[in-house]
Scaffold this motif. Structure first.
Motif, PDB file in Angstrom:
ATOM      1  N   THR A  35       0.911  -1.228   0.035  1.00  0.00           N
ATOM      2  CA  THR A  35      -0.369  -0.104  -0.032  1.00  0.00           C
ATOM      3  C   THR A  35       1.136   1.465   0.216  1.00  0.00           C
ATOM      4  OG1 THR A  35      -1.898  -0.902   1.437  1.00  0.00           O
ATOM      5  CG2 THR A  35      -1.885   1.301   1.072  1.00  0.00           C
ATOM      6  N   HIS A  47      -1.101   3.110  -3.646  1.00  0.00           N
ATOM      7  CA  HIS A  47      -2.093   3.519  -2.897  1.00  0.00           C
ATOM      8  C   HIS A  47      -2.868   1.953  -2.908  1.00  0.00           C
ATOM      9  CE1 HIS A  47      -0.959   7.721  -2.147  1.00  0.00           C
ATOM     10  NE2 HIS A  47      -1.182   6.841  -0.800  1.00  0.00           N
ATOM     11  N   GLY A  91      -2.930  -0.933  -2.919  1.00  0.00           N
ATOM     12  CA  GLY A  91      -2.791  -2.372  -1.893  1.00  0.00           C
ATOM     13  C   GLY A  91      -2.815  -2.217  -1.540  1.00  0.00           C
ATOM     14  N   VAL A  92      -4.128  -1.442  -1.026  1.00  0.00           N
ATOM     15  CA  VAL A  92      -5.297  -1.425  -0.570  1.00  0.00           C
ATOM     16  C   VAL A  92      -6.429  -2.643  -0.512  1.00  0.00           C
ATOM     17  CG1 VAL A  92      -6.834   0.214  -0.619  1.00  0.00           C
ATOM     18  CG2 VAL A  92      -7.057  -0.150   1.782  1.00  0.00           C
ATOM     19  N   ILE A 129       1.335   1.438   7.820  1.00  0.00           N
ATOM     20  CA  ILE A 129       0.772   3.214   6.999  1.00  0.00           C
ATOM     21  C   ILE A 129       0.391   3.807   7.913  1.00  0.00           C
ATOM     22  CG2 ILE A 129      -0.109   1.253   5.611  1.00  0.00           C
ATOM     23  CD1 ILE A 129      -2.658   2.598   6.826  1.00  0.00           C
TER      24      ILE A 129
END
Length: 490
Positions: free
Chosen positions: A177, A181, A183-184, A214
């Motif tokens: 992530t 981003h 990656g969430v 994070i």
């Protein structure tokens, strides 16, 4: 060991090696970073020089909140060993992509039998997307490796995860992530799989480790001025956007496998009939992939998570206001290949005759022609030569006697990398706004590179030169124009 056993073990190694060879054949290891890659390189240089996570290509060197720090930090680590080298950066990307393809082949082996897994793995290994991104100075190679690692991590677990494994998974998902981003969405797919298998301990541990991983970036984005990626998302014309994005991705999903055929017909072609035929064929192809995706979701754990990753990512792609020319589909390539294999199996009469191995062989046959064509015709070299015109334009700013001062351009990071000059992107269409920027930062030059972008609107620099002809002097004509800013606005 049996031949079948050796064959299963050899498939990931063969796929990784083939990917490495195909990437090396089309990568210019000495080419400077381009587009977003230049932005990543600027951030890596800032980290490596001890200036923190800042956009040092901007005159104010502000804290950066747009790109997450995973890839710039990895690139800075590479350069701490090799020095600031584009060759090292591209070798790093090639290595990440090749290792990812090997891990993807492991997932294919868990979702497909014998020869089918071989063919599907090879289809991924030779995919033409690696010609653009496999050796690029971009975040995709590292992100793809982290995605493949996470899916292999969860997919290889037959029982409940240990405490270290659960924590490690959370940190791995956080790293993904922090690289991209989206990656969430991967994290959500992995957590859904843990929920499905009722591994609640691993789910809880990975959630905690993910949050810890994070948290520093979340705090940084909240505290620093500037607009983050989340700020780019708005609800205006959401229905129209979803429809437009759905059509765009329906056209691009076939191209991920076979090459930019539909893109050529619909974006660059002049025949409306051809564009319509290509669109209808693409919609049929995409429907086949989606139908097969439902079957993938019922396969082995590794293949199932790829399908889940694609399923969770799809709504994000439909509402996100940018498409990046289909670049966002690259991490979903394994899910698309698996979906196409199982989609072909569902075609009446034909699917039963093909079987899994035959369907995967068809996918490989579809994937091979464009990479072969690109290598045989030097397509990659032609594209590199087109991009090099910007380098020649930047070289004008290095000539003796040129004034000091920032540069207006579309991608200031590219200009900074080539010239060392700071710069700004001119986003407003209002000439008065441009005048204000020019006065505030004592801008010396402006670069118009509109010809690098297909069907693009005139750049901010081109509009300014048109609206303020007395403010600029053309010092380099051609595909990439360079203007000198002459006098302060009155």
């Amino acid at each position: 060991m049996t031949i079948a056993h050796w064959s299963r073990r050899a498939a990931p190694i063969a796929a990784a090696c083939l990917a490495a060879l195909s990437i090396a054949a089309v990568t210019d290891f000495h080419a400077p970073p381009r587009y977003d890659g230049a932005g990543y390189s600027v951030l890596a240089a800032a980290i490596g020089s001890g200036r923190g996570y800042r956009s040092i290509d901007h005159p104010d060197a502000p804290s950066h909140v747009h790109f997450p720090p995973g890839y710039p930090a990895a690139l800075a680590a590479v350069w701490s060993i090799t020095g600031r080298s584009v060759v090292a950066a591209r070798i790093f990307s090639l290595t990440c992509t090749s290792l990812a393809v090997g891990l993807i082949a492991v997932s294919m082996r868990r979702g497909l039998p014998g020869r089918a897994a071989w063919f599907a793995s090879l289809a991924v290994a030779v995919d033409w997307a690696w010609a653009r991104n496999g050796g690029a100075i971009q975040s995709e190679p590292l992100f793809l490796l982290l995605v493949a690692l996470a899916i292999a991590w969860v997919g290889s677990t037959r029982r409940r995860m240990s405490i270290p494994a659960g924590l490690g998974l959370g940190l791995l998902l956080a790293a993904a992530t922090l690289t991209r981003h989206v990656g969430v969405c991967l994290a959500a797919a992995c957590w859904l799989e843990l929920l499905r298998t009722r591994d609640f301990r691993a789910l809880g541990l990975s959630l905690v480790a993910f949050a810890v991983g994070i948290a520093p970036w979340v705090v940084h984005v909240a505290a620093a001025p500037g607009r983050s990626q989340a700020g780019l998302l708005d609800s205006s014309d959401l229905g129209t956007r979803i429809a437009d994005q759905a059509l765009f991705y329906a056209r691009r999903i076939p191209d991920v496998v076979i090459g930019p055929v539909v893109e050529t017909a619909t974006v660059f072609g002049r025949s409306r009939d051809l564009a319509l035929a290509a669109t209808l064929a693409a919609i049929g192809f995409t429907a086949l992939v989606l139908a097969g995706g439902a079957a993938v979701a019922r396969r082995g754990r590794g293949a199932r998570i790829w399908a889940g990753f694609a399923g969770v990512s799809a709504p994000v792609l439909l509402v996100w206001p940018f498409t990046e020319a289909g670049r966002f589909l690259i991490p979903l390539l394994p899910a698309i290949v698996l979906g196409l294999v199982f989609g072909l199996r569902r075609v009446p009469k034909i699917g039963r005759r093909l079987g899994s191995a035959g369907a995967a062989a068809v996918v490989l046959a579809l994937a091979l022609p464009y990479p072969i064509y690109a290598v045989a015709t030097g397509r990659a070299r032609v594209q590199r030569d087109d991009l090099a015109d910007l380098d020649r334009a930047c070289d004008v700013l290095l000539e003796p006697g040129r004034r000091a001062g920032p540069v207006l351009s579309r991608h200031p990071g590219e200009v900074w990398w080539r010239t060392g000059r700071t710069g700004l992107a001119l986003e407003s269409v209002d000439p008065a706004d441009a005048d204000s920027i020019i006065e505030k930062y004592s801008v010396a030059y402006a670069i118009d590179d509109a010809d690098r972008f297909a069907n693009a609107e005139p750049s901010g620099v081109a509009r300014y030169a048109r609206d303020r002809p007395a403010r600029v002097r053309l010092i380099r004509d051609g595909r990439t124009r360079v203007y000198e800013i002459l006098s302060a606005a009155k």
